[in-house]
Design an enzyme around this catalytic site. Structure first.
Site, PDB file in Angstrom:
ATOM      1  N   ASP A 191     -32.519 -29.176 -24.918  1.00  0.00           N
ATOM      2  CA  ASP A 191     -32.227 -30.025 -23.757  1.00  0.00           C
ATOM      3  C   ASP A 191     -30.916 -29.627 -23.081  1.00  0.00           C
ATOM      4  OD1 ASP A 191     -31.036 -30.896 -26.191  1.00  0.00           O
ATOM      5  OD2 ASP A 191     -30.404 -32.743 -25.210  1.00  0.00           O
ATOM      6  N   GLU A 192     -30.826 -29.958 -21.805  1.00  0.00           N
ATOM      7  CA  GLU A 192     -29.583 -29.914 -21.042  1.00  0.00           C
ATOM      8  C   GLU A 192     -28.791 -28.613 -21.238  1.00  0.00           C
ATOM      9  OE1 GLU A 192     -28.539 -34.581 -20.578  1.00  0.00           O
ATOM     10  OE2 GLU A 192     -28.015 -33.727 -22.522  1.00  0.00           O
ATOM     11  N   GLU A 240     -22.868 -41.662 -29.076  1.00  0.00           N
ATOM     12  CA  GLU A 240     -21.599 -41.563 -28.348  1.00  0.00           C
ATOM     13  C   GLU A 240     -20.801 -42.871 -28.446  1.00  0.00           C
ATOM     14  OE1 GLU A 240     -24.434 -40.437 -27.132  1.00  0.00           O
ATOM     15  OE2 GLU A 240     -24.149 -38.613 -25.933  1.00  0.00           O
ATOM     16  N   HIS A 283     -25.762 -27.687 -26.020  1.00  0.00           N
ATOM     17  CA  HIS A 283     -25.288 -28.665 -27.005  1.00  0.00           C
ATOM     18  C   HIS A 283     -24.891 -27.966 -28.303  1.00  0.00           C
ATOM     19  CE1 HIS A 283     -25.847 -32.461 -24.899  1.00  0.00           C
ATOM     20  NE2 HIS A 283     -26.992 -32.001 -24.424  1.00  0.00           N
ATOM     21  N   ASP A 286     -24.608 -30.957 -32.760  1.00  0.00           N
ATOM     22  CA  ASP A 286     -24.353 -31.158 -31.322  1.00  0.00           C
ATOM     23  C   ASP A 286     -22.883 -30.829 -31.072  1.00  0.00           C
ATOM     24  OD1 ASP A 286     -24.496 -32.169 -28.563  1.00  0.00           O
ATOM     25  OD2 ASP A 286     -26.311 -33.182 -29.246  1.00  0.00           O
ATOM     26  N   TYR A 311     -34.723 -45.377 -25.483  1.00  0.00           N
ATOM     27  CA  TYR A 311     -33.335 -45.010 -25.742  1.00  0.00           C
ATOM     28  C   TYR A 311     -32.580 -46.244 -26.218  1.00  0.00           C
ATOM     29  CZ  TYR A 311     -33.258 -40.077 -24.801  1.00  0.00           C
ATOM     30  OH  TYR A 311     -33.431 -38.713 -24.920  1.00  0.00           O
ATOM     31  N   PHE A 312     -32.377 -46.300 -27.517  1.00  0.00           N
ATOM     32  CA  PHE A 312     -31.770 -47.491 -28.113  1.00  0.00           C
ATOM     33  C   PHE A 312     -30.241 -47.454 -28.034  1.00  0.00           C
ATOM     34  CE2 PHE A 312     -35.574 -48.757 -31.059  1.00  0.00           C
ATOM     35  CZ  PHE A 312     -36.364 -48.906 -29.939  1.00  0.00           C
ATOM     36  N   TRP A 327     -28.703 -42.303 -29.883  1.00  0.00           N
ATOM     37  CA  TRP A 327     -27.565 -41.403 -29.634  1.00  0.00           C
ATOM     38  C   TRP A 327     -26.289 -42.172 -29.920  1.00  0.00           C
ATOM     39  CZ3 TRP A 327     -29.239 -36.637 -29.141  1.00  0.00           C
ATOM     40  CH2 TRP A 327     -30.526 -36.413 -28.647  1.00  0.00           C
ATOM     41  N   ARG A 340     -22.372 -37.054 -32.775  1.00  0.00           N
ATOM     42  CA  ARG A 340     -21.359 -37.734 -31.959  1.00  0.00           C
ATOM     43  C   ARG A 340     -20.483 -38.598 -32.866  1.00  0.00           C
ATOM     44  NH1 ARG A 340     -25.594 -36.656 -28.519  1.00  0.00           N
ATOM     45  NH2 ARG A 340     -24.861 -35.224 -26.911  1.00  0.00           N
TER      46      ARG A 340
END
Ligand code: ACM
Ligand code: ZN
Length: 778
Positions: free
Chosen positions: A341-342, A485, A277, A202, A433-434, A483, A173
């Site tokens: 995932d996803e 983003e 992804h 990704d 999830y940091f 993550w 990202r």
């Protein structure tokens, strides 16, 4: 056995010695402070067993850091077992022992330091403890003068609770330079953690050189510049627009980082995402997609993310195998992460090749196709001597035979896999999830959402109580994910990860019995001193003040307690909306509030405000504490604080997930408020939220009607929305209906949901959300 000897040694503790402070994180399994200290100075020798390169590497690592911080070059000498040498002794124990692979024994007295372990991994972890026993200046990259390098006298027996103690970094990202990756590895090392999960590919960029597929780094590693736009609101690339943002690691850089991690006894886990992804791959190799056409490397997030590698095309597997051949060569660790995932199945449903694969393979559906895909890749990796790990979606359609599962959508996937006899790494969003907020979102830099405080991370237990002892053996440990983003710079990555990494390290290393929040929050202030020396941009979120509110309906007053993650802090507060200062009153006991008030509070240390003040608006009105009946209940994901939400005197913030808002998906709320007795009503004001990016829209209108008896209601009065649905940002809007001092005990409020997302919206035709909070009755 050795543990028993240790305990015997521990019981011979001498009395009456002054103790230097000891603040080790993660807390060791057992430790006795003996008093006294060993001083490391120019005379100190490092004694390492001769002829063992691994021991020498650890000893050299220690000596290098000591030299950087102190300017002192420690002389080395050979250590022969049986000698009672003076200095710092590094030695391996001859027999396998309860210490395991990463445990160590450390004894410090005024003549020597002895660090022993079964493997060099254990010695390296022990070196981290010696660093933490020294003054924080030991972490300096430049020479610090006038420091007494004293190591307090201790006896420590220590080993980790879990074998897998990981930190992940998303470099897709946003790309992070090699230098930061090394610094991140240094942070992992100082916390005695041992896995660096490198999320290399990704939708927003491919980050690793692959010789067979050069377009991955020529094309897939770059996207157009949208740095000036919020990540979730970027404009799509225009045809022909040049892609200038991104980067990748060359194979030499990857080798350099893997070696850097290995020197710190950390395994690098590479992740290559598939089958979802992966749209950045399609930008370079569109023939691997289901539908063909043109793809861009996306400069931000778009949702839903439908593009996916075609599972019906043999070229896809030729590509994956070609990539994995080179990845396997670069990473010596036992695992390769394949994402999983996803993976949205829309394209597979519409694809002839994918459907034909389902048919010829006698598969039931697309979930089974995914399972077949992942199993095929697993076989390829197993044949190359590697184990496969993937996100918990790889359970769908059937888990590959040898797969290890990384459970991120809560603990459930991990529980299911462990029950099936598969290994598991727990990494649930709730605790790990940091990229989530770590303190009040009103005062934090923009994060993806969520709320994962230091205390929440500290409470993380990777082994759910539902598992039997036998099943629990499959829980290898835990990991936090960063993550990126909303994290675009190294400094921001440090801000989001460093404080919480300290909490996670202890949750994963220390035995459960030794976990103690009060002890931890005292010790973390010493860790912050180390971070200060290192120049780490850690979050001071634990210095934020939180409000614990209780409303007494009888007395019509709030009892307000101010809480924080700090131990015994000095909190100053105001009640008039101004910012608190050092001269504002000090909080010492519950505040009683019986009228509309703005409370502002902050922690001060040595006269200095540590973190922006926290602010709470309490609104007093006629419906406060009233009974509320619901025609339609709010969605279970956004219940607010229950049936008192709309009349609790506390307004929702700009963060719609703050737990104060009630959310209705597609539904129109319809509530009846019982004031308890007949009152004069001059207005009813309800508060709504709009953020079209989150599919939340203001209602079309509200209708309010009044009644004295709860049976006969006067004709409703209404308020119509004037704000367009496509207005950007987080909008909080009051809808007010006036009355001329009308008498009523019952108030009926209906808010009309717009129903579905408008045609121009990403979610066109999907159910629209309506978010509501305080209904103020005056
Ligand atoms: C994930 O957060 N999608 C693994
Ligand atoms: Zn396909």
């Amino acid at each position: 056995m050795l543990f028993l000897i240790m305990l015997a040694m521990i019981s011979c503790k001498e009395e009456n010695k002054t103790l230097l402070p000891v603040n080790i994180i993660p807390a060791p399994l057992s430790m006795v402070e003996e008093g006294g200290f060993y001083q490391i100075n120019a005379e100190t020798k490092i004694l390492a067993e001769a002829g063992n390169a691994e021991i020498k590497n650890v000893a050299d690592y220690f000596a290098d850091q000591f030299k950087r911080a102190s300017g002192i070059v420690l002389q080395s000498d050979e250590f022969k077992d049986g000698e009672s040498g003076k200095g710092i002794i590094f030695k391996l124990l001859k027999t396998a022992d309860s210490l395991g692979k990463e445990g160590y024994l450390l004894t410090v007295d005024k003549k020597k330091i002895i660090l022993s372990a079964v493997t060099a991994d254990g010695l390296f972890r022990g070196v981290q403890t010696i660093f933490q026993l020294l003054p924080p200046e030991i972490y300096s990259e430049t020479v610090k003068e006038n420091i007494q390098w004293n190591v307090p006298g201790v006896k420590i027996y220590d080993k980790p609770r879990y074998a897998w103690r990981g930190m992940h970094l998303d470099v897709s990202r946003h790309f992070f330079p090699k230098e930061f990756v090394k610094r991140y590895i240094d942070l992992i090392a100082m916390h005695k953690m041992n896995v660096f999960h490198w999320h290399l590919t990704d939708d927003n960029g491919w980050r690793i050189q692959i010789d067979k597929y050069p377009k991955l780094t020529e094309i897939s590693a770059w996207h157009v510049d949208r740095e000036h736009q919020p990540w979730d609101q970027v404009d799509k690339p225009k045809p022909g627009e040049k892609a200038t943002i991104g980067g990748f690691y060359t194979k030499d850089e990857v080798r350099e980082i893997v070696a850097y991690a290995a020197q710190r006894h950390i395994t690098v886990l590479p992740e290559i995402e598939m089958p979802g992804h992966s749209s950045e791959v399609l930008a370079a190799y569109p023939e691997l997609s289901c539908k063909g056409g043109t793809f861009y490397v996306e400069p931000g997030t778009y949702w839903p993310n439908l593009d996916i590698l075609c599972a019906g095309n043999d070229q896809t597997f030729e590509f994956i195998e070609g990539v994995l051949d080179e990845v396997v060569e670069l990473f010596p660790g036992p695992y390769i992460h394949i994402g999983g995932d996803e993976a949205d199945k829309t394209r597979w449903i519409a694809c002839k090749k994918c459907q034909s694969r389902i048919k010829t393979g006698n598969m039931k559906d697309e979930a089974e196709l995914q399972s077949w895909f992942i199993t095929r890749v697993e076989k390829y990796l197993n044949d190359k001597g590697k184990r496969m790990i993937g996100w918990d979606e790889i359970l769908e359609g059937g888990l590959a035979p040898e797969a290890t599962v990384m459970s991120w959508r809560g603990f459930e996937g991990g529980i299911e896999a462990a029950r099936m006899g598969h290994d598991v790494v727990m990494s649930p969003g709730t605790h790990c999830y940091f990229d989530h907020y770590q303190a009040n979102p009103d005062f934090e830099p923009r994060a993806i959402g969520g709320f994962t405080t230091l205390k929440k991370v500290y409470s993380f237990d990777p082994t759910p109580t539902e598992l039997t002892a036998e099943e629990a053996k499959h829980v290898l440990g835990g990991q936090a994910n960063l993550w990126s983003e909303f994290i675009s710079t190294p400094k921001h990555a440090e801000y989001m990860s460093s404080s919480r990494m300290t909490a996670l390290a202890e949750a994963l290393w220390s035995p459960k019995e030794n976990l103690n929040w009060d002890s931890f929050r005292q010790r973390i202030n010493e860790q912050f001193k180390r971070y200060d020396v290192m120049g780490v941009n850690y979050s001071k979120g634990s210095f934020a003040v939180n409000f614990d509110l209780k409303f007494d309906n009888q007395k019509q007053e709030f009892a307000v307690n101010l809480t924080t993650e700090q131990l015994n802090p000095e909190i100053h507060f105001t009640l008039d909306g101004t910012a608190p200062s050092i001269t504002s009153p000090v909080y010492s006991a519950t505040l009683v509030i019986n009228k509309t008030t703005t409370i502002s509070a902050a922690i001060f240390v040595n006269g200095e405000m540590k973190e922006a003040p926290s602010v709470k608006n309490l609104v007093f009105h006629q419906a406060l504490g009233s009974k509320v009946k619901y025609g339609v209940m709010p969605d279970s994901r956004y219940p607010g604080i229950g049936e008192s939400t709309l009349v609790d005197g506390i307004k929702g913030s700009e963060n719609h997930t703050d737990g104060l808002w009630q959310g209705f998906e597609g539904d129109s709320p319809d509530v009846e408020i019982d004031l308890g007795s007949i009152k004069n009503i001059s207005s009813v004001t309800a508060t709504f939220y709009q953020r079209w990016k989150s599919w939340i829209f203001l209602p079309e209108k509200i209708e309010v009607s009044l009644s004295e008896d709860g049976k006969t209601f006067a004709p409703p009065r209404s308020y119509k929305n004037t704000i367009p649905a496509n207005q950007d940002g987080r909008i909080i809007e009051e809808f007010k209906v006036n009355f001329q001092n009308q008498k009523a005990q019952f108030i009926r409020l209906k808010a009309k949901n717009t129903g579905v997302c408008p045609p121009w919206h990403d979610g066109a035709g999907g159910k629209a959300w309506l978010f509501v909070d305080e209904v103020v009755v005056e």
